[in-house]
Design an enzyme around this catalytic site. Structure first.
Site, PDB file in Angstrom:
ATOM      1  N   GLU A 290      41.607 -15.910  -5.745  1.00 38.36           N
ATOM      2  CA  GLU A 290      40.839 -14.938  -4.951  1.00 38.36           C
ATOM      3  C   GLU A 290      39.786 -15.624  -4.101  1.00 38.36           C
ATOM      4  OE1 GLU A 290      38.975 -11.606  -6.979  1.00 38.36           O
ATOM      5  OE2 GLU A 290      40.852 -10.530  -7.039  1.00 38.36           O
ATOM      6  N   HIS A 319      58.618 -26.741 -23.088  1.00 36.59           N
ATOM      7  CA  HIS A 319      59.992 -26.258 -23.272  1.00 36.59           C
ATOM      8  C   HIS A 319      60.292 -25.119 -22.311  1.00 36.59           C
ATOM      9  CE1 HIS A 319      60.364 -28.721 -26.921  1.00 36.59           C
ATOM     10  NE2 HIS A 319      59.049 -28.518 -26.963  1.00 36.59           N
ATOM     11  N   LYS A 432      43.175  -1.897  -2.456  1.00 40.82           N
ATOM     12  CA  LYS A 432      42.383  -0.817  -3.069  1.00 40.82           C
ATOM     13  C   LYS A 432      42.345   0.395  -2.127  1.00 40.82           C
ATOM     14  CE  LYS A 432      38.995  -3.518  -5.819  1.00 40.82           C
ATOM     15  NZ  LYS A 432      37.570  -3.825  -6.047  1.00 40.82           N
TER      16      LYS A 432
HETATM   17  O1  PA5 Z   1      36.142 -11.036  -8.362  1.00 43.20           O
HETATM   18  C1  PA5 Z   1      36.124  -9.907  -7.931  1.00 43.20           C
HETATM   19  O2  PA5 Z   1      35.194  -9.471  -7.227  1.00 43.20           O
HETATM   20  C2  PA5 Z   1      37.243  -8.933  -8.235  1.00 43.20           C
HETATM   21  O3  PA5 Z   1      38.249  -9.525  -8.968  1.00 43.20           O
HETATM   22  C3  PA5 Z   1      36.699  -7.760  -9.033  1.00 43.20           C
HETATM   23  O4  PA5 Z   1      36.154  -8.205 -10.234  1.00 43.20           O
HETATM   24  C4  PA5 Z   1      37.790  -6.731  -9.327  1.00 43.20           C
HETATM   25  O5  PA5 Z   1      38.432  -6.347  -8.142  1.00 43.20           O
HETATM   26  C5  PA5 Z   1      37.177  -5.495  -9.987  1.00 43.20           C
HETATM   27  O6  PA5 Z   1      36.150  -4.992  -9.178  1.00 43.20           O
HETATM   28  P1  PA5 Z   1      34.977  -4.154  -9.776  1.00 43.20           P
HETATM   29  O7  PA5 Z   1      34.216  -5.012 -10.724  1.00 43.20           O
HETATM   30  O8  PA5 Z   1      34.162  -3.744  -8.602  1.00 43.20           O
HETATM   31  O9  PA5 Z   1      35.594  -2.984 -10.474  1.00 43.20           O
END
Ligand code: PA5
Length: 466
Positions: A290, A319, A432
């Site tokens: 990410e 394996h 989203k």
């Molecule tokens: O790292 C991030 O910002 C994302 O992976 C969020 O943690 C994830 O999308 C969940 O978002 P939120 O904490 O707003 O529910």
């Protein structure tokens, strides 16, 4: 130093010039390192990177411990409702430091609650977990930085009704909302409906939030020494917050991965040789993917850049995936996570009836797993495959805290090398928004119409086995 980075097998003298690095290439990165470090320092001073300071928070341990003690008194099960950065860090540390906790009975757990981290909306999985819990004795931590994530809010709706059906009006005392201090639906609910809540400090994004109440509260509830966890992170800060590339393990590891990527080794495999560290690889996979997988560079130019993180487990995946790593395309760097000293050794006894196994007698499982890791690394070298190892002396709260902090800083710094913003995730946001549109959320009607039109334009090609 709590962690050692062994990068011998990343170098040309080990794996050859085609995929190995030369010392000059590393030293040539010293200037860029200083530049990126200066930018990071500037942003830290401006308060834009508050995750750096989390291990030094003077009040969080006492606050989380007090709240955890309250939860421990009332409940026998704790359920985290959250996804991505709101879930993965907790799962990783829980597994590392309280391995097998949920399999123990209440006495073996010292009366501490069980912990389930539910990070999906699969109805079968969710219902199966609820069926394992007594609503009268279950506490839910609803964790979402934005407070609007559809998976988490949907889980909350189901869980709230499930608890209310059992305890009536008292259901609110079964929920603690962990969210932004100011904004989002969960914050509104906490203010308006009287739920207990904790704040995720402003400016700390999901995947960098494990050292806030997001991770610290559930971990404290199940007996993790959160003070020691933060102490390990704070100690690591001494090693990763300076600009000398060759003595900063976070920067050096980021540079190694970056140079390998430029050589075409675009897949980063993280392979713990430890069941307890298995989910650290899951947590890191999100961090790396990410943070670095981006369409645009910081100047807005189109780049489509980013290493692909893959997780593996030693020895299990010897394996499974290792065949591919040895002989498949030259596109991977393997990083082993190695535990130097296990808590247990488990001696291998002699068994006269099986003379073929006699060579194992006198050894132990700790030795075997360590030898297998070394054997895999050596075999990779023989096949010209770049690899390196991060060694933890032991799996302790301090060493795990240090590892997590180091990998956070490594990821942030790698953002500078790849010249992308490591703190956003626009690709995730798009998904989203489309989900909101498809679920009929008000304000997303235009996207819903666009989606319907897009679907109408497609020529379906479907093969169904009937
Ligand atoms: O790292 C991030 O910002 C994302 O992976 C969020 O943690 C994830 O999308 C969940 O978002 P939120 O904490 O707003 O529910």
């Amino acid at each position: 130093m709590p962690i050692t980075l062994d990068y011998t097998n990343m170098m040309a003298d080990a794996v050859g010039a085609a995929y190995g690095l030369r010392d000059e290439e590393l030293t040539a990165m010293a200037g860029r390192t200083r530049e990126i470090h200066a930018q990071i320092r500037q942003r830290r001073t401006a308060g834009e990177l508050p995750f750096f300071e989390l291990p030094k928070d003077p009040t969080v341990v006492a606050e989380m411990t007090a709240l955890a003690q309250d939860i421990q008194k009332q409940f026998d099960t704790l359920v985290v409702l959250g996804i991505g950065g709101s879930a993965l860090g907790t799962t990783a540390i829980f597994n590392a430091l309280r391995y097998g906790h949920n399999l123990m009975d209440a006495r073996q757990r010292g009366g501490l609650p069980r912990l389930f981290v539910l990070d999906n909306v699969d109805p079968d999985g969710f219902a199966a977990h609820l069926a394992l819990c007594d609503p009268a004795r279950t506490c839910f931590l609803v964790i979402s930085k934005s407070g609007t994530t559809v998976e988490t809010t949907s889980q909350f709706l189901v869980a709230r009704q499930w608890v209310e059906a059992c305890v009536g009006d008292r259901f609110r005392s079964h929920f603690i909302l962990i969210t932004d201090p100011q904004s989002g639906v969960l914050r509104e609910l906490a203010n308006r409906e009287g739920y207990r809540s904790c704040a995720i400090p402003a400016g700390v994004g999901g995947r960098f939030s494990v050292f806030t109440p997001v991770g610290l509260l559930p971990l404290a509830c199940v007996g993790v020494d959160i003070a020691a966890l933060l102490k390990g992170a704070a100690e690591m800060a001494r090693y990763v917050c300076h600009d000398d590339l060759m003595t900063n393990p976070a920067y050096l590891n980021a540079v190694l991965q970056y140079l390998a990527y430029r050589r075409g080794l675009s897949i980063t495999v993280l392979m713990p040789y430890s069941d307890r560290l298995r989910y650290i690889a899951d947590w890191f996979r999100q961090m790396w993917a990410e943070s670095l997988g981006k369409q645009y560079a910081t100047d807005g130019s189109l780049v489509h850049v980013g290493p692909t993180p893959v997780n593996a487990l030693g020895t299990t995946d010897q394996h499974s995936q290792v065949q591919l790593y040895m002989e498949g395309p030259f596109d991977k760097v393997v990083t082993f996570l190695v535990v130097d000293e296990f808590d247990q050794e488990l001696p291998l006894p002699d068994y006269q009836a099986a003379p073929q196994m006699a060579y194992l007698a006198g050894h132990n499982l700790a030795e075997l797993i360590s030898i297998e890791q070394q054997a895999t690394a050596t075999a990779l070298v023989r096949n010209q495959r770049a690899n390196c190892a991060l060694h933890l002396p032991r799996v302790t709260a301090e060493s795990v805290g240090a590892l997590i902090y180091m990998l956070e800083v490594q990821t942030l710094f790698a953002g500078g090398l790849f010249d992308v913003n490591p703190l956003d995730q626009p690709g995730v946001e798009e998904g989203k928004l489309l989900t909101y549109a498809l679920m009929g959320r008000q304000g997303y009607e235009a996207q819903a119409r666009q989606l319907a039109a897009q679907k109408g334009d497609l020529n379906p090609r479907v093969l169904a086995c009937r």
